[in-house]
Design a protein around this motif. Structure first.
Motif, short mmCIF file in Angstrom:
data_model
loop_
_atom_site.label_atom_id
_atom_site.label_comp_id
_atom_site.label_asym_id
_atom_site.label_seq_id
_atom_site.Cartn_x
_atom_site.Cartn_y
_atom_site.Cartn_z
N GLY A 142 6.86 7.25 -13.20
CA GLY A 142 6.07 6.79 -12.50
C GLY A 142 4.38 7.15 -12.60
N THR A 143 3.44 6.68 -13.16
CA THR A 143 2.26 7.12 -13.56
C THR A 143 1.38 7.87 -12.25
OG1 THR A 143 0.98 5.24 -13.12
CG2 THR A 143 1.88 5.66 -15.48
N GLN A 144 0.36 8.72 -12.58
CA GLN A 144 -0.48 9.44 -11.49
C GLN A 144 -0.80 8.17 -10.60
OE1 GLN A 144 -2.39 11.93 -9.50
NE2 GLN A 144 -1.30 12.62 -11.04
N GLN A 145 -1.38 7.13 -11.45
CA GLN A 145 -2.26 5.98 -10.42
C GLN A 145 -1.03 5.53 -9.42
OE1 GLN A 145 -2.23 6.57 -13.79
NE2 GLN A 145 -4.44 7.20 -13.89
N ILE A 146 0.13 5.16 -9.90
CA ILE A 146 0.91 4.22 -9.19
C ILE A 146 1.67 5.38 -8.15
CG2 ILE A 146 3.31 4.95 -10.41
CD1 ILE A 146 2.11 1.48 -9.10
N GLN A 147 1.84 6.65 -8.27
CA GLN A 147 2.18 7.75 -7.31
C GLN A 147 1.07 7.54 -6.11
OE1 GLN A 147 5.00 8.49 -7.29
NE2 GLN A 147 5.47 8.25 -9.62
N GLN A 148 -0.35 7.55 -6.49
CA GLN A 148 -1.30 7.60 -5.57
C GLN A 148 -1.41 6.36 -4.70
OE1 GLN A 148 -5.25 8.63 -7.07
NE2 GLN A 148 -4.37 10.40 -8.21
N LEU A 149 -0.89 5.12 -5.29
CA LEU A 149 -0.97 4.02 -4.64
C LEU A 149 0.20 4.06 -3.88
CD1 LEU A 149 -1.98 1.18 -4.52
CD2 LEU A 149 -0.33 0.27 -6.64
N ILE A 150 1.49 4.55 -4.13
CA ILE A 150 2.61 4.53 -3.08
C ILE A 150 2.08 5.38 -1.85
CG2 ILE A 150 4.97 5.52 -2.79
CD1 ILE A 150 5.34 4.57 -5.85
N VAL A 151 1.50 6.61 -2.09
CA VAL A 151 1.19 7.32 -1.00
C VAL A 151 0.21 6.52 -0.21
CG1 VAL A 151 -0.09 9.50 -0.42
CG2 VAL A 151 1.57 9.37 -2.33
N ALA A 152 -0.76 5.86 -0.74
CA ALA A 152 -1.80 4.86 0.05
C ALA A 152 -1.04 4.08 1.01
CB ALA A 152 -2.73 4.61 -0.89
N ARG A 153 0.14 3.31 0.25
CA ARG A 153 0.67 2.43 1.23
C ARG A 153 1.39 3.07 2.41
NH1 ARG A 153 3.44 -0.27 -4.41
NH2 ARG A 153 1.84 -1.51 -4.88
N HIS A 154 1.93 4.05 2.20
CA HIS A 154 2.68 4.71 3.29
C HIS A 154 1.49 5.29 4.50
CE1 HIS A 154 6.77 5.42 2.14
NE2 HIS A 154 6.48 5.48 0.88
N LEU A 155 0.66 5.89 3.91
CA LEU A 155 -0.32 6.29 4.97
C LEU A 155 -1.09 5.24 5.53
CD1 LEU A 155 -2.19 9.11 2.75
CD2 LEU A 155 -0.42 9.41 4.57
N ILE A 156 -1.20 4.04 5.08
CA ILE A 156 -2.14 3.12 5.91
C ILE A 156 -1.45 2.04 6.25
CG2 ILE A 156 -4.36 3.59 4.92
CD1 ILE A 156 -4.12 1.25 2.89
N GLY A 157 0.02 2.07 6.27
CA GLY A 157 1.22 1.19 6.46
C GLY A 157 1.02 -0.32 6.10
N LEU A 158 0.55 -0.36 4.61
CA LEU A 158 0.52 -1.60 4.11
C LEU A 158 1.87 -1.86 3.08
CD1 LEU A 158 -3.17 -2.05 3.23
CD2 LEU A 158 -1.90 -2.95 5.06
N SER A 159 2.31 -2.81 2.74
CA SER A 159 3.30 -3.20 1.69
C SER A 159 2.85 -3.43 0.09
CB SER A 159 4.04 -4.68 2.22
OG SER A 159 3.29 -5.59 1.61
N SER A 160 3.71 -3.46 -0.67
CA SER A 160 3.09 -3.55 -2.13
C SER A 160 2.38 -4.77 -2.31
CB SER A 160 4.36 -3.53 -3.20
OG SER A 160 5.28 -4.58 -2.76
N ARG A 161 2.91 -5.96 -1.35
CA ARG A 161 2.14 -7.19 -1.66
C ARG A 161 0.73 -7.01 -1.10
NH1 ARG A 161 5.52 -12.10 0.38
NH2 ARG A 161 6.84 -11.44 -1.20
N GLU A 162 0.66 -6.27 -0.06
CA GLU A 162 -0.70 -6.15 0.62
C GLU A 162 -1.74 -5.39 0.09
OE1 GLU A 162 0.65 -6.85 5.19
OE2 GLU A 162 1.04 -4.97 4.15
N LEU A 163 -1.22 -4.15 -0.76
CA LEU A 163 -1.65 -3.17 -1.33
C LEU A 163 -1.54 -3.10 -2.93
CD1 LEU A 163 -4.52 -1.25 -1.14
CD2 LEU A 163 -2.74 0.61 -0.55
N LYS A 164 -2.43 -3.37 -3.81
CA LYS A 164 -1.61 -3.44 -5.20
C LYS A 164 -2.69 -2.81 -5.86
CE LYS A 164 0.38 -8.26 -5.30
NZ LYS A 164 0.54 -9.31 -5.80
#
Length: 404
Positions: A382-404
């Motif tokens: 998992g690249t640096q960018q995808i890790q930050q995206l995963i963390v962001a989804r958890h923090l703001i409560g959005l799914s992968s479909r809602e935050l890409k």
């Protein structure tokens, strides 16, 4: 009270792992950096019997009984042990660790979601993991390799790239979809023995770093494996909530492997810092912790910043592993520590090369090799960018479909 001291059992594992790193890995590090695509180094074969210690599984009995508890309700088990051992071994050489028979990433997948029978049958093999495809990198849900059930066998078709230990592994854990129209819920993982009919090794990559660790491309043309070689259930969930849960089970592997990859960066960065302090010390640059950062020289300040960055990454990694040992959801923390450690390892090793000048850039020391090796740690699992995206989804409560 928060206790940051390692329990005695993990201290012993730490010492044993460091002895392996210092006595076996480090002396042959440069030799095997120059040998790419060779067979498994002879020096590593005796270490195959230590693979359980390197995966942390030598703490399984203590984990089950709670014997390794440092406090009531708090367990230090297999995941934390794997981090401690991994950091020390990667202080010696990351590529050599990945080349020890039995230490493949596929083993983590089997331990995470395999049945007791699968763990018994495949757990002691050297298992690689094949996820990435030409059209599916960090987006695991875009996997196009297919698996269809034909009688008592699964039939796999597709292509995989960047598979660590894909050439040397005894078996490959392959991610494939049962039905492309069903999206994530249809993604399953399958255990494919090396040499299975229809599986072909198409090439082994030439790489910047981790040269002794083979990275392979594989193709599957009506590759047949037994029906029982699927990890987890073959059922496809029929509701959105169930689909997310099903895919989450597949992704559970990463909750264990991402902290383990972060530990690689910890060991690598620490090794580079130690050599840098030694070389700078010979030139009269000594760390003086009695002075504040802003009363220190520019080089001393850089050393302090790197040490602080390393320690922050270490604490995040230990926490993610501890959470896994204690049954706490750690997906966000696993991504956080992997992102932090991956970037830290790259930044620290490159800065060490810079501070040491020509000695850092030459092959007289291992600093330039550490810098080359560090880059992939920020990319794979998992690249640096995808890790930050995963963390962001958890923090703001959005799914992968809602935050890409």
């Amino acid at each position: 009270m928060i206790n940051f001291e390692l329990p005695t059992k993990l201290q012993n594992l730490q010492k044993m792992s460091h002895q392996v790193a210092a006595g076996i890995f480090r002396p042959i590090s440069r030799k095997y950096d120059k040998i790419e695509h060779g067979p498994t180094p002879e020096e590593l074969k005796p270490l195959a019997q230590m693979r359980n210690a390197m995966r942390g599984t030598n703490d399984e009995k203590a984990d089950k009984k709670g014997a390794s508890s440092s406090a009531a309700g708090s367990r230090n088990g297999a995941n934390l042990a794997g981090i401690v051992a991994g950091e020390e071994l990667c202080w010696g050489d990351v590529g050599l660790l990945l080349s020890v028979p039995g230490s493949g990433l596929g083993n983590a997948a089997i331990q995470a979601v395999g049945t007791p029978e699968q763990k018994e049958k495949f757990g002691k093999l050297y298992c690689a993991m094949a996820i990435t495809e030409p059209g599916a990198g960090s987006d695991s849900a875009a996997i196009a390799t297919t698996a269809e059930l034909d009688g008592d066998e699964w039939v796999l078709n597709g292509e995989k790239i960047f598979c660590t230990a894909g050439e040397r592994g005894d078996a490959i854990v392959v991610w494939a979809t049962l039905d492309k129209s069903k999206g994530k819920a249809a993604i399953k993982s399958f255990i494919v023995p090396q040499g299975a009919p229809g599986m072909t090794l198409t090439r082994v990559e030439q790489k910047m770093g981790l040269r002794i660790s083979d990275t392979a491309a594989l193709s599957f043309d009506n590759c047949r494996i037994p029906k029982e070689n699927i990890l987890g259930s073959a059922e496809i969930a029929d509701t959105e909530a169930a689909r997310r849960k099903a895919f989450g089970g597949v992704m559970q592997t990463f909750d264990s492997t991402r902290p383990a990859v972060a530990a690689m960066a910890l060991g690598l960065a620490r090794a580079a810092l130690e050599i840098t302090r030694e070389l700078l010390g010979k030139e009269g640059v000594q760390a003086d912790y009695s002075r504040t950062l802003y009363n220190s020289s520019a080089i001393e300040a850089e050393l302090y910043r790197m040490e602080a960055d390393l320690e922050a990454a270490r604490l995040m990694t230990l926490k993610a592993a501890w959470m896994a040992d204690n049954g706490q959801p750690n997906s966000m923390h696993a991504s956080m520590c992997k992102a932090k450690a991956g970037r830290m390892g790259n930044d620290v090793t490159l800065k060490c090369v810079e501070l040491c000048g020509e000695l850092g850039y030459s092959e007289q020391y291992l600093l330039e090799k550490f810098a080359r090796d560090s880059k992939i740690i920020d990319i794979f699992e998992g690249t640096q960018q995808i890790q930050q995206l995963i963390v962001a989804r958890h923090l703001i409560g959005l799914s992968s479909r809602e935050l890409k």
